[in-house]
Every structure is written in structure tokens, then in C-alpha cells.
Design an enzyme around this catalytic site. Structure first.
Site, PDB file in Angstrom:
ATOM      1  N   HIS A 103      41.906  40.097  42.583  1.00  0.00           N
ATOM      2  CA  HIS A 103      40.484  39.744  42.688  1.00  0.00           C
ATOM      3  C   HIS A 103      40.297  38.414  43.418  1.00  0.00           C
ATOM      4  O   HIS A 103      39.911  37.418  42.811  1.00  0.00           O
ATOM      5  CB  HIS A 103      39.879  39.692  41.283  1.00  0.00           C
ATOM      6  N   CYS A 145      31.261  36.775  42.658  1.00  0.00           N
ATOM      7  CA  CYS A 145      32.193  37.891  42.835  1.00  0.00           C
ATOM      8  C   CYS A 145      31.626  39.013  43.696  1.00  0.00           C
ATOM      9  O   CYS A 145      32.371  39.892  44.132  1.00  0.00           O
ATOM     10  CB  CYS A 145      32.608  38.442  41.474  1.00  0.00           C
TER      11      CYS A 145
END
Length: 398
Positions: free
Chosen positions: A346, A82
Site C-alpha cells: 500500500h 489513500c
């Protein structure tokens, strides 16, 4: 070491997977072209291109960058979970600060599939995974069940925080309510609906105490930033567009992440704290100098953990901090004016550059209805399990 400036940013709308019939190179082209246009710089002036993504095949970075031009420029494929996009931004800054290049395009994208990451996976699936050690800590303390594994590890961190500090489910939900409210002002956000704390608590539970509205969704999207040297800024008259990368740091796990057996530590509070400390020392600025923050709220609890890691409050006091209104408009800081990961979306390979784009718009006074009045200093925090934390301090003006 020279100085590095962000002189252009671009970002697609972050969307639910399969919303649009586009490929990852289409979204990368949209974001990259927007960043170049924002800077007023043609692709032919770009000297290096670090490209971040997690789920596409090797050399997908080239496939994406080729949509912007076939110049023979070096392209670097970046994958750091991430924290991928902020890692690409860090590479761009290092190229510029180190005198290797005067103009670099950092690009990040992701085309994902619907559904939770790793939903229903068993513990055995992680035996050879890069995050096996992290999930092993969780399994030893909390077991391993059939719910999505990332929701499990962060949900268990939330339970520990509640047990240790008296944090409440209402305080966790207040994080999500704030970020959903902020995203209603962001046309690029995946979700733009406003929810009350009560509605967030009543939503479907993903892994107790986290409900669906406290979890970041899977998303498609791309973001980009043009990073330039002081010489390039001066020669091209970009001082009015330039936002300085004052300091930046990446940290990875140490023994502190695993020794305690706590999910709070294993999901990254120690490495976020270490990265923030390095940035404060390098920049001469502290959290008290920051006006606006974009941080990695992959789950509501991680926003609370990050408040503590960044020094916004004492350890254990983050629930009270969000409840007080200190992290929204009218408070001490505005945290995640974009809506954050929970509501903006995201797409893993684009997230960190999406944060950078939001901060650049805020510091230039170009954020429209979500503008933080008088914002001059911004801080970005992006973290990936496995692990890496990147903290970036940005300041308006060349």
C-alpha cells in the site's frame, strides 16, 4: 461527453521501504515508461499529467514526470490520502471525457518510511489534523490509546461489526488468508507468503481484533495508466488494448459519516456506498455484472465493510460472505486477485492506479497465474480517510 479508455498500464513491484536504493522519481519513471510502452504511445503524445503522492514535497509530480520527458506538458500534483492515485485517474478520465485532451498519463508513486503510520501518536497530535473530526468520533466512543491510529479506528470498526452482527475474528482472518493466498501468484506483490487463518490469528496484535497479517504494510512503489479518447484509440489502432472506463464517481463525507458516532460509518462505508450507487446508475451495470473486484482492504475489516457498501451482500452479512468462498476463485466474484493492500502492499500515492493496472490485466486476459477466467467487467474501490471514496467500473473492449 466522450468515452475514456485505459490503453496502457504500468506498475513497479510494491516493496518494503528501503528495499531498493531508488528515489521516487526512479519508481515513477519505471511505472510511467511501462504504461507508455504498453500503450505504444510516446511521452510526446501525452497532453496532461495528473500525478499522485502523499509524502513528497510540492511539485514532486514535476520532478517525477521530467524523467519521462521535458515537453512542457501541464503536470498536476494530487493528494487525497489513500485515494490519491484513483483521484489522479479520475482527473485523467475527466480531461478525456470532457474533450480537453486525447491522451493523458495518470501517475502515482510513494516512497515511505518503515513502521506504522502515526505509530504511538497521542490524541493531541490530531487536534489540527484533517482527520481530527474522524478520530474525534472514535475517541468519543472508544477512547484513544498508543497503538497506530489508523489501526485503532479500523480495529474499533471491527469490534462494532462483531458486536452488532456477530462477525467473528475467524471471518476477519479469512479475508487476510484469501488475499495472502492470492498474492502468492503476483510477482509484483510485496508479500507472496501463504498463511492459514490460524497463523493470521496467532500473529502479533496491532489493535484488537486486528493482527499484523490483517493490516496493509508501508510500501514503496509506483503505478501508471494511459487514458485516451475514442478518437485517439481509433487513430492509433488501440482497440485491442483498450479497456473502457464505463463510469466513475468520487464521494466525500456527509453528515451520515459522523452522526451515528460509529467507526463503521466514520471509516467510509456510507461514502463508499454512495459512490457505488452513482457508478451503477451511470453505467447501467450492477454488482451482479462484475466479475473481478479490486477493493481497498487497508485492514481486513474494510474489505467486509466494502462488500456491504458495494451491494455484494446485505448489511452485516459480509463475514458469512467471505467464509462461503464467494469472493475467491470458484466463487461469485474474485476480490483482490492481486493480493490487495494487505499483501500486494500500500504505497499510498500509487494504490488506486495499482488497482486499475490489475483490472486492466485481468480484463485483457493478461494476469497469468491469477487470471480470472472470462473476466469482462471489473470494479475498483479506493478510499482515503478525510475523506474520499472513488469507485470505477471498467469493461473490456473499445
Amino acid at each position: 461527453m466522450g468515452k475514456a479508455y485505459v490503453v496502457g498500464v504500468g506498475m513497479t513491484r510494491f516493496e518494503k521501504p528501503e528495499t531498493r536504493d531508488w528515489q521516487y522519481w526512479d519508481m515513477a519513471k519505471e511505472a510511467g515508461a511501462a504504461a507508455l510502452a504498453d500503450a505504444g504511445v510516446p511521452y510526446e503524445r501525452v497532453e496532461q499529467v495528473p500525478v499522485g503522492y502523499c509524502f513528497q514535497p510540492s511539485t514532486a509530480g514535476q520532478r517525477a514526470a521530467y524523467e519521462l520527458g521535458l515537453t512542457g506538458v501541464p503536470v498536476y500534483n494530487v493528494n487525497n490520502n489513500c485515494a490519491t492515485a484513483s483521484t489522479a485517474l479520475m482527473m485523467a478520465r475527466q480531461f478525456v471525457e470532457g474533450g480537453i485532451a486525447d491522451c493523458v498519463l495518470a501517475l502515482g508513486f510513494e516512497k515511505m518510511t518503515r513502521g506504522a503510520l502515526g505509530a504511538g501518536a497521542g490524541a493531541g497530535d490530531f487536534a489540527t489534523s484533517p482527520v481530527a473530526r474522524h478520530y474525534g468520533v472514535m475517541a468519543a466512543g472508544h477512547g484513544f490509546v498508543a497503538s497506530p491510529p489508523t489501526a485503532q479506528i479500523f480495529g474499533n470498526a471491527a469490534r462494532e461489526h462483531m458486536d452488532r452482527y456477530g462477525t467473528t475474528e475467524t471471518q476477519l482472518a479469512a479475508v487476510a488468508a484469501k488475499n495472502h493466498r492470492h498474492s502468492s501468484r503476483n510477482p509484483r506483490a510485496q508479500f507472496q507468503d501463504v498463511y492459514t487463518v490460524e497463523e493470521i490469528l496467532a500473529a502479533k496484535t496491532v489493535h484488537r481484533p486486528l493482527t499484523r497479517l490483517q493490516c496493509s504494510p508501508t510500501s514503496d512503489g509506483a503505478a501508471a495508466a494511459v487514458v485516451a479518447s475514442e478518437r485517439f484509440v481509433t487513430e492509433h489502432g488501440l482497440a485491442g488494448r483498450a479497456v473502457e472506463i464505463v463510469a466513475q464517481a468520487m464521494t466525500t463525507d456527509t453528515e451520515e459519516s459522523f452522526a451515528s458516532g460509529s467507526c463503521i460509518d466514520v471509516v467510509g462505508r456510507p461514502l463508499s456506498r454512495a459512490a457505488a450507487r452513482q457508478v451503477y446508475e451511470a453505467s447501467g451495470l450492477g454488482i451482479e455484472d462484475v466479475d473481478v473486484v479490486e477493493l481497498h482492504d487497508c485492514f481486513s475489516v474494510n474489505e467486509l465493510l466494502t462488500y456491504e457498501a458495494l451491494g455484494m451482500c446485505e448489511e452485516g452479512a459480509s463475514g458469512k460472505l467471505v467464509e462461503s468462498g464467494a469472493t475467491t476463485y470458484g466463487g461469485r466474484w474474485v476480490v483482490n486477485p492481486s493480493g490487495g493492500l494487505i499483501s500486494k502492499g500500500h504505497p499510498l500515492g500509487a494504490t488506486g492506479l495499482g488497482q486499475a493496472a490489475e483490472l486492466v490485466w485481468q480484463l485483457r486476459g493478461e494476469a497469468g497465474g491469477r487470471q480470472v477466467t472470462g473476466a469482462r467487467v471489473g470494479l475498483a474501490h479506493n478510499i482515503g480517510l478525510g475523506g474520499a471514496a472513488v469507485v470505477t467500473m471498467l469493461r473490456r473492449g473499445a
